[in-house]
Design an enzyme around this catalytic site. Sequence first.
Site, short mmCIF file in Angstrom:
data_model
loop_
_atom_site.label_atom_id
_atom_site.label_comp_id
_atom_site.label_asym_id
_atom_site.label_seq_id
_atom_site.Cartn_x
_atom_site.Cartn_y
_atom_site.Cartn_z
N GLY A 1 7.29 2.59 -1.59
CA GLY A 1 7.93 2.99 -0.75
C GLY A 1 9.76 3.33 -1.96
O GLY A 1 10.20 3.91 -1.08
N ASP B 1 0.60 12.06 8.14
CA ASP B 1 2.41 11.77 6.56
C ASP B 1 2.73 12.97 6.27
O ASP B 1 1.65 13.44 6.21
CB ASP B 1 0.87 10.44 6.08
CG ASP B 1 1.59 10.69 4.46
OD1 ASP B 1 2.47 10.69 4.71
OD2 ASP B 1 0.10 11.31 3.49
N GLY C 1 10.03 3.47 -5.84
CA GLY C 1 9.81 3.83 -7.16
C GLY C 1 9.43 2.83 -7.79
O GLY C 1 8.56 1.73 -7.73
N SER D 1 1.68 4.26 -12.96
CA SER D 1 1.78 4.38 -12.18
C SER D 1 0.44 5.28 -11.22
O SER D 1 -0.05 6.61 -12.09
CB SER D 1 3.57 5.02 -11.19
OG SER D 1 3.05 4.99 -10.21
N GLY E 1 14.14 -2.90 -17.32
CA GLY E 1 15.51 -2.83 -16.74
C GLY E 1 16.02 -0.44 -16.22
O GLY E 1 16.95 -0.74 -16.57
N ASP F 1 -0.54 4.48 3.93
CA ASP F 1 -0.84 5.21 4.92
C ASP F 1 -1.82 4.20 5.85
O ASP F 1 -1.30 3.99 7.28
CB ASP F 1 -1.31 6.42 5.44
CG ASP F 1 -0.40 7.46 5.01
OD1 ASP F 1 1.00 7.51 5.36
OD2 ASP F 1 -1.14 8.45 3.62
P1 ADP Z 1 4.86 8.97 1.26
O1 ADP Z 1 3.38 9.36 0.74
O2 ADP Z 1 5.13 9.37 2.50
O3 ADP Z 1 5.96 9.67 0.19
P2 ADP Z 1 5.27 6.76 -0.05
O4 ADP Z 1 5.71 5.04 -0.34
O5 ADP Z 1 4.42 6.87 -1.58
O6 ADP Z 1 5.58 7.90 0.80
O7 ADP Z 1 6.64 6.79 -0.82
C1 ADP Z 1 7.48 6.91 -0.55
C2 ADP Z 1 8.61 7.30 -1.67
O8 ADP Z 1 8.95 6.29 -2.74
C3 ADP Z 1 8.37 8.09 -2.28
O9 ADP Z 1 9.09 9.62 -1.70
C4 ADP Z 1 9.39 8.47 -3.83
O10 ADP Z 1 10.97 8.16 -3.16
C5 ADP Z 1 9.92 6.84 -3.49
N1 ADP Z 1 8.43 6.43 -4.87
C6 ADP Z 1 7.20 5.92 -4.81
N2 ADP Z 1 6.69 5.56 -5.72
C7 ADP Z 1 7.55 6.04 -6.93
C8 ADP Z 1 8.13 6.30 -8.24
N3 ADP Z 1 6.22 6.54 -8.49
N4 ADP Z 1 8.54 7.06 -8.71
C9 ADP Z 1 9.62 7.46 -8.46
N5 ADP Z 1 9.34 7.37 -6.59
C10 ADP Z 1 8.82 7.00 -6.19
MG MG Z 2 0.86 10.30 1.61
#
Ligand code: ADP
Ligand code: MG
Length: 381
Positions: free
Chosen positions: A141, A74, A143, A111, A148, A267
């Site tokens: 994955g 990862d 955000g 978050s 809104g 993961d």
């Molecule tokens: P990784 O650990 O491989 O980066 P994640 O699934 O945690 O994978 O996140 C994948 C993508 O999703 C991040 O790179 C980001 O673009 C987006 N993302 C996830 N959670 C958030 C969050 N809380 N705020 C903004 N973007 C997020």
């Molecule tokens: Mg990670």
Amino acid sequence: AVLTALIPSVVTGNWGYWVKTALTFLVISCPCALVLSVPLAFFAGIGLGSKKNVLFKGGSAMEAICNVKAIVMDKTGTLTRGVFTVQRILPADGVSETELLAMAAKCESASTHPIAQSIRAAAGERGVKTERPESVQELSGLGIDADGILCGNRKLLEQYGIAIPADDGAFGTEVLLADHSRYLGSIVISDELKPETRTAIAALKAEGLKTVMLTGDNLPAARAMADELHLASFRAELLPGDKAGIIRELQADGTKVIAMVGDGINDAPALAQADVGIAIGSGTDVAMESADVVLMQSGLDEVPAAIELSRATMRIIRENLFWAFFYNAVGIPLAAGAFYALLGWRLSPVVGAAAMAASSVTVVLNALRLRNIRLHRAGRK
Ligand code: ADP
Ligand code: MG
């Protein structure tokens, strides 16, 4: 032993001698060294691992990692520190930097994602007041959707059909903001490699392992990192469910013994799917629960150390099996009196017992040698 006692006694009439020989045979053929040889070496290896901050959850984890051919990693939190810093704030027309940051901080207020922490920290440093949203939905994955306002990657905004300005090619992870109809701006954040990542990757490549990176981050950021580390391949913009599927693909391709290293909740399925799951100790509990090996110091350099340790353990096991078989292979015919007629050699029960004790002591001492093995790969203490 019964045959040794009966047949020659009936033939020769020398009961006293052959019953004694049968006793020696019984003592010698007890496979205690054989029984001891494998678990003892595993215990010694697992014990040494825990001293070196590599926790193996049992012998099978250790056995599997010794034959690993590909290592899947990862990115965020595994190769990198998982601590982002805000680099640039790029609001759309009609939005101020402060407004953009305030909106982002509001979305990220609940978050636990490392991205969220960095945005809250940036808002705090700049004295931007963070409101709490009324309704928040975390889309893993992708955000966040809060009151809104969307805050996440390109994929998230594309799902809502929002027009996004072209990527300006800046290196970093973008966090894009929009309401459900209009693009509001982006925040570029970046993460740095852990100090030991580079040497660990080099060590893994020197072992001939295939290095693969999987990340949910965007393609340019992933490509830049894969190039920098000279990885064999990478996959970017993955959804949390995709990682386990990719491991399955690799396994179907015939790549035998795949290790996956990861830290996040996303993961965990991939850690469980891989032949050996390796969790970063500073990661989430779910990841550690799903893994076979946990790296307590949270650095990738513990992976080559774990491989080296498992190879040393397996070598000791093979030596132990040799010695256990050797004692029995030599001792059993000798004890059964097979060489008596030919060479006049025989074994008394006392010597037989001593030989058996010696065989057990041999495998114990050999297993203890593991304690003195120096792991060249373990960079840090
Ligand atoms: P990784 O650990 O491989 O980066 P994640 O699934 O945690 O994978 O996140 C994948 C993508 O999703 C991040 O790179 C980001 O673009 C987006 N993302 C996830 N959670 C958030 C969050 N809380 N705020 C903004 N973007 C997020
Ligand atoms: Mg990670």
